[in-house]
Design a protein around this motif. Structure first.
Motif, PDB file in Angstrom:
ATOM      1  N   GLU A   1     -10.890 -24.343   4.445  1.00  0.00           N
ATOM      2  CA  GLU A   1      -9.588 -24.798   4.913  1.00  0.00           C
ATOM      3  C   GLU A   1      -9.433 -26.202   4.333  1.00  0.00           C
ATOM      4  O   GLU A   1     -10.281 -27.065   4.566  1.00  0.00           O
ATOM      5  CB  GLU A   1      -9.539 -24.825   6.442  1.00  0.00           C
ATOM      6  CG  GLU A   1      -9.768 -23.438   7.025  1.00  0.00           C
ATOM      7  CD  GLU A   1      -9.238 -23.269   8.432  1.00  0.00           C
ATOM      8  OE1 GLU A   1      -9.083 -24.271   9.142  1.00  0.00           O
ATOM      9  OE2 GLU A   1      -8.984 -22.101   8.800  1.00  0.00           O
TER      10      GLU A   1
ATOM     11  N   ILE B   1      -7.412 -29.497   4.222  1.00  0.00           N
ATOM     12  CA  ILE B   1      -6.456 -30.199   5.095  1.00  0.00           C
ATOM     13  C   ILE B   1      -6.073 -31.532   4.473  1.00  0.00           C
ATOM     14  O   ILE B   1      -6.939 -32.349   4.136  1.00  0.00           O
ATOM     15  CB  ILE B   1      -7.052 -30.390   6.508  1.00  0.00           C
ATOM     16  CG1 ILE B   1      -7.256 -29.000   7.141  1.00  0.00           C
ATOM     17  CG2 ILE B   1      -6.142 -31.244   7.388  1.00  0.00           C
ATOM     18  CD1 ILE B   1      -8.220 -28.983   8.279  1.00  0.00           C
TER      19      ILE B   1
ATOM     20  N   ARG C   1      -3.717 -34.969   5.113  1.00  0.00           N
ATOM     21  CA  ARG C   1      -3.051 -35.722   6.184  1.00  0.00           C
ATOM     22  C   ARG C   1      -2.319 -36.930   5.607  1.00  0.00           C
ATOM     23  O   ARG C   1      -2.899 -37.664   4.790  1.00  0.00           O
ATOM     24  CB  ARG C   1      -4.080 -36.235   7.203  1.00  0.00           C
ATOM     25  CG  ARG C   1      -4.878 -35.151   7.879  1.00  0.00           C
ATOM     26  CD  ARG C   1      -5.904 -35.735   8.841  1.00  0.00           C
ATOM     27  NE  ARG C   1      -6.845 -34.705   9.250  1.00  0.00           N
ATOM     28  CZ  ARG C   1      -6.693 -33.920  10.328  1.00  0.00           C
ATOM     29  NH1 ARG C   1      -5.656 -34.076  11.135  1.00  0.00           N
ATOM     30  NH2 ARG C   1      -7.592 -32.999  10.609  1.00  0.00           N
TER      31      ARG C   1
ATOM     32  N   GLY D   1      -3.827 -34.962  15.767  1.00  0.00           N
ATOM     33  CA  GLY D   1      -4.772 -33.873  16.005  1.00  0.00           C
ATOM     34  C   GLY D   1      -6.220 -34.318  15.971  1.00  0.00           C
ATOM     35  O   GLY D   1      -6.600 -35.324  16.580  1.00  0.00           O
ATOM     36  N   SER D   2      -7.049 -33.560  15.250  1.00  0.00           N
ATOM     37  CA  SER D   2      -8.497 -33.817  15.260  1.00  0.00           C
ATOM     38  C   SER D   2      -8.838 -35.146  14.601  1.00  0.00           C
ATOM     39  O   SER D   2      -9.874 -35.744  14.915  1.00  0.00           O
ATOM     40  CB  SER D   2      -9.261 -32.669  14.603  1.00  0.00           C
ATOM     41  OG  SER D   2      -9.017 -32.621  13.224  1.00  0.00           O
TER      42      SER D   2
ATOM     43  N   ASP E   1       0.627 -33.471   8.582  1.00  0.00           N
ATOM     44  CA  ASP E   1      -0.589 -32.918   7.974  1.00  0.00           C
ATOM     45  C   ASP E   1      -0.391 -31.422   7.788  1.00  0.00           C
ATOM     46  O   ASP E   1       0.567 -30.852   8.303  1.00  0.00           O
ATOM     47  CB  ASP E   1      -1.843 -33.243   8.811  1.00  0.00           C
ATOM     48  CG  ASP E   1      -1.747 -32.768  10.250  1.00  0.00           C
ATOM     49  OD1 ASP E   1      -1.099 -31.734  10.504  1.00  0.00           O
ATOM     50  OD2 ASP E   1      -2.311 -33.428  11.135  1.00  0.00           O
ATOM     51  N   PHE E   2      -1.289 -30.797   7.057  1.00  0.00           N
ATOM     52  CA  PHE E   2      -1.202 -29.343   6.856  1.00  0.00           C
ATOM     53  C   PHE E   2      -2.512 -28.808   6.312  1.00  0.00           C
ATOM     54  O   PHE E   2      -3.339 -29.560   5.798  1.00  0.00           O
ATOM     55  CB  PHE E   2      -0.036 -28.969   5.921  1.00  0.00           C
ATOM     56  CG  PHE E   2      -0.076 -29.606   4.561  1.00  0.00           C
ATOM     57  CD1 PHE E   2       0.408 -30.887   4.368  1.00  0.00           C
ATOM     58  CD2 PHE E   2      -0.601 -28.921   3.474  1.00  0.00           C
ATOM     59  CE1 PHE E   2       0.363 -31.489   3.109  1.00  0.00           C
ATOM     60  CE2 PHE E   2      -0.642 -29.514   2.212  1.00  0.00           C
ATOM     61  CZ  PHE E   2      -0.160 -30.802   2.033  1.00  0.00           C
ATOM     62  N   LYS E   3      -2.645 -27.495   6.449  1.00  0.00           N
ATOM     63  CA  LYS E   3      -3.850 -26.789   6.013  1.00  0.00           C
ATOM     64  C   LYS E   3      -3.469 -25.790   4.929  1.00  0.00           C
ATOM     65  O   LYS E   3      -2.484 -25.049   5.080  1.00  0.00           O
ATOM     66  CB  LYS E   3      -4.449 -26.063   7.220  1.00  0.00           C
ATOM     67  CG  LYS E   3      -5.756 -25.376   6.978  1.00  0.00           C
ATOM     68  CD  LYS E   3      -5.669 -23.909   6.656  1.00  0.00           C
ATOM     69  CE  LYS E   3      -5.086 -23.063   7.728  1.00  0.00           C
ATOM     70  NZ  LYS E   3      -5.040 -21.630   7.367  1.00  0.00           N
TER      71      LYS E   3
ATOM     72  N   ASP F   1       2.803 -22.946  11.768  1.00  0.00           N
ATOM     73  CA  ASP F   1       1.447 -22.646  12.264  1.00  0.00           C
ATOM     74  C   ASP F   1       0.414 -23.512  11.567  1.00  0.00           C
ATOM     75  O   ASP F   1      -0.644 -23.788  12.139  1.00  0.00           O
ATOM     76  CB  ASP F   1       1.061 -21.186  11.957  1.00  0.00           C
ATOM     77  CG  ASP F   1       1.521 -20.196  13.020  1.00  0.00           C
ATOM     78  OD1 ASP F   1       2.367 -20.565  13.851  1.00  0.00           O
ATOM     79  OD2 ASP F   1       1.022 -19.052  12.994  1.00  0.00           O
ATOM     80  N   THR F   2       0.680 -23.880  10.330  1.00  0.00           N
ATOM     81  CA  THR F   2      -0.345 -24.515   9.486  1.00  0.00           C
ATOM     82  C   THR F   2       0.011 -25.945   9.063  1.00  0.00           C
ATOM     83  O   THR F   2      -0.739 -26.562   8.313  1.00  0.00           O
ATOM     84  CB  THR F   2      -0.599 -23.672   8.222  1.00  0.00           C
ATOM     85  OG1 THR F   2       0.612 -23.605   7.465  1.00  0.00           O
ATOM     86  CG2 THR F   2      -1.065 -22.264   8.571  1.00  0.00           C
ATOM     87  N   CYS F   3       1.165 -26.422   9.514  1.00  0.00           N
ATOM     88  CA  CYS F   3       1.588 -27.802   9.205  1.00  0.00           C
ATOM     89  C   CYS F   3       1.956 -28.502  10.509  1.00  0.00           C
ATOM     90  O   CYS F   3       2.383 -27.846  11.461  1.00  0.00           O
ATOM     91  CB  CYS F   3       2.863 -27.815   8.357  1.00  0.00           C
ATOM     92  SG  CYS F   3       2.798 -26.908   6.812  1.00  0.00           S
ATOM     93  N   ARG F   4       1.850 -29.826  10.532  1.00  0.00           N
ATOM     94  CA  ARG F   4       2.501 -30.586  11.608  1.00  0.00           C
ATOM     95  C   ARG F   4       3.783 -31.173  11.042  1.00  0.00           C
ATOM     96  O   ARG F   4       3.748 -31.868  10.016  1.00  0.00           O
ATOM     97  CB  ARG F   4       1.599 -31.715  12.138  1.00  0.00           C
ATOM     98  CG  ARG F   4       0.503 -31.221  13.040  1.00  0.00           C
ATOM     99  CD  ARG F   4      -0.149 -32.332  13.878  1.00  0.00           C
ATOM    100  NE  ARG F   4      -1.089 -31.736  14.824  1.00  0.00           N
ATOM    101  CZ  ARG F   4      -2.390 -31.541  14.559  1.00  0.00           C
ATOM    102  NH1 ARG F   4      -2.916 -31.964  13.417  1.00  0.00           N
ATOM    103  NH2 ARG F   4      -3.159 -30.962  15.451  1.00  0.00           N
TER     104      ARG F   4
ATOM    105  N   ARG G   1      -0.060 -25.157  21.154  1.00  0.00           N
ATOM    106  CA  ARG G   1      -1.428 -25.615  21.459  1.00  0.00           C
ATOM    107  C   ARG G   1      -1.450 -26.473  22.723  1.00  0.00           C
ATOM    108  O   ARG G   1      -2.366 -26.397  23.522  1.00  0.00           O
ATOM    109  CB  ARG G   1      -1.992 -26.456  20.303  1.00  0.00           C
ATOM    110  CG  ARG G   1      -2.179 -25.700  18.999  1.00  0.00           C
ATOM    111  CD  ARG G   1      -2.932 -26.546  17.959  1.00  0.00           C
ATOM    112  NE  ARG G   1      -2.935 -25.924  16.648  1.00  0.00           N
ATOM    113  CZ  ARG G   1      -2.103 -26.236  15.652  1.00  0.00           C
ATOM    114  NH1 ARG G   1      -1.224 -27.214  15.801  1.00  0.00           N
ATOM    115  NH2 ARG G   1      -2.163 -25.592  14.508  1.00  0.00           N
TER     116      ARG G   1
HETATM  117  P1  TMP Z   1      -6.331 -30.622  13.115  1.00  0.00           P
HETATM  118  O1  TMP Z   1      -5.740 -31.984  13.327  1.00  0.00           O
HETATM  119  O2  TMP Z   1      -6.454 -29.811  14.375  1.00  0.00           O
HETATM  120  O3  TMP Z   1      -7.622 -30.671  12.352  1.00  0.00           O
HETATM  121  O4  TMP Z   1      -5.291 -29.804  12.198  1.00  0.00           O
HETATM  122  C1  TMP Z   1      -4.901 -30.306  10.952  1.00  0.00           C
HETATM  123  C2  TMP Z   1      -3.836 -29.398  10.366  1.00  0.00           C
HETATM  124  O5  TMP Z   1      -4.354 -28.111  10.054  1.00  0.00           O
HETATM  125  C3  TMP Z   1      -2.646 -29.139  11.286  1.00  0.00           C
HETATM  126  O6  TMP Z   1      -1.466 -29.203  10.515  1.00  0.00           O
HETATM  127  C4  TMP Z   1      -2.851 -27.750  11.809  1.00  0.00           C
HETATM  128  C5  TMP Z   1      -3.632 -27.079  10.722  1.00  0.00           C
HETATM  129  N1  TMP Z   1      -4.609 -26.133  11.225  1.00  0.00           N
HETATM  130  C6  TMP Z   1      -4.549 -24.804  10.843  1.00  0.00           C
HETATM  131  O7  TMP Z   1      -3.653 -24.404  10.103  1.00  0.00           O
HETATM  132  N2  TMP Z   1      -5.490 -23.944  11.321  1.00  0.00           N
HETATM  133  C7  TMP Z   1      -6.503 -24.332  12.142  1.00  0.00           C
HETATM  134  O8  TMP Z   1      -7.330 -23.506  12.528  1.00  0.00           O
HETATM  135  C8  TMP Z   1      -6.571 -25.716  12.515  1.00  0.00           C
HETATM  136  C9  TMP Z   1      -7.650 -26.210  13.427  1.00  0.00           C
HETATM  137  C10 TMP Z   1      -5.604 -26.584  12.033  1.00  0.00           C
END
Ligand code: TMP
Length: 236
Positions: free
Chosen positions: A90, A92, A94, A99-100, A175-177, A197-200, A216
């Motif tokens: 994955e 990521i 930012r 988030g994390s 951010d995004f994945k 689902d995969t971006c903020r 979430r």
């Molecule tokens: P995080 O801050 O929880 O690490 O997430 C960073 C970005 O990644 C956020 O835009 C959400 C995305 N993400 C996914 O698409 N799948 C995942 O399983 C997780 C944990 C985050």
């Protein structure tokens, strides 16, 4: 193009074989999970929005020189994609703390970085997708050094394109994945999805969250947030 046997069912999508051995069909579901599947729910209409949004953005990225797995949208929820083997990382990116990142490093959300960050997680549900660095990825043989360099180059280039595009829609791309796939000829292409689902996504003016964090964090208004991003993308 017709679906043949189901090859895989993930948390948000199913993947089917087709009569063409080089092509798959992905089907987007309304199912939503968080925290490695611990939290489960449904976001009504999500599959349709994520399918259409991903395809729009991937076509735009192709025009900017980023290769993707996209081939053709065949229905509201279904898209033909190139057959790839997913690189189990994955990726990521930012631009703003959230988030994390905020949790792990003890900072508040909303700090705008001078430069984007990149990080990798090992895509492995049993291990909880642990954070790794690029040397770990090479040691674990998840990708070669050349593939990692290609993935980093594409990920930062995608960030520049998407950040500018969303800015014009009054949305901060926080951010995004991303996930990448490898074709049978070894070429690395962008795969998976680009969606709420995969971006903020934050509204640039109000900083309101327009993404899966509403699910979430039980903030309510989940469906409305997904629709709002889609509405802006469609120019309505
Ligand atoms: P995080 O801050 O929880 O690490 O997430 C960073 C970005 O990644 C956020 O835009 C959400 C995305 N993400 C996914 O698409 N799948 C995942 O399983 C997780 C944990 C985050």
């Amino acid at each position: 193009m017709n679906k043949k046997e189901q090859l895989y069912e993930g948390k948000a999508k199913k993947v089917f074989a087709t009569e063409n051995p080089e092509l798959y069909i992905v089907e987007y579901k309304d199912d939503a999970t968080a925290f490695n599947g611990l939290k489960k729910g449904t976001i009504s209409g999500k599959g349709v929005i994520n399918n259409r949004m991903t395809n729009m953005l991937m076509q735009m990225l192709e025009k900017k020189g980023i290769p993707t797995h996209f081939v053709e949208e065949i229905s509201d929820r279904e898209t033909v994609v190139k057959k790839v083997s997913i690189v189990p990382l994955e990726v990521i990116i930012r631009n703003i703390s959230a988030g994390s990142f905020a949790k792990n490093y003890g900072v508040k959300e909303g700090i705008v970085f001078e430069q984007p960050t990149i990080e990798f997680s090992y895509k492995n549900d049993d291990l909880g997708d642990p954070l790794i660095n690029q040397y770990h990825a090479i040691a674990l043989k998840l990708a070669t050094p050349e593939e990692i360099e290609t993935i980093k180059k594409y990920a930062f280039a995608i960030n520049e394109v998407l950040k500018e595009y969303f800015k014009a829609l009054n949305i901060d791309l926080v951010d995004f994945k991303l996930e990448f796939g490898k074709q049978s000829d070894g070429k690395i292409v962008l795969a998976d999805e680009i969606s709420p689902d995969t971006c903020r996504f934050w509204d640039s003016t109000t900083k309101e969250k327009l993404d899966k964090d509403r699910f979430r964090r039980d903030l309510g208004g989940v469906e409305d947030a997904y629709q709002e991003v889609m509405r802006r993308l469609m120019g309505e």
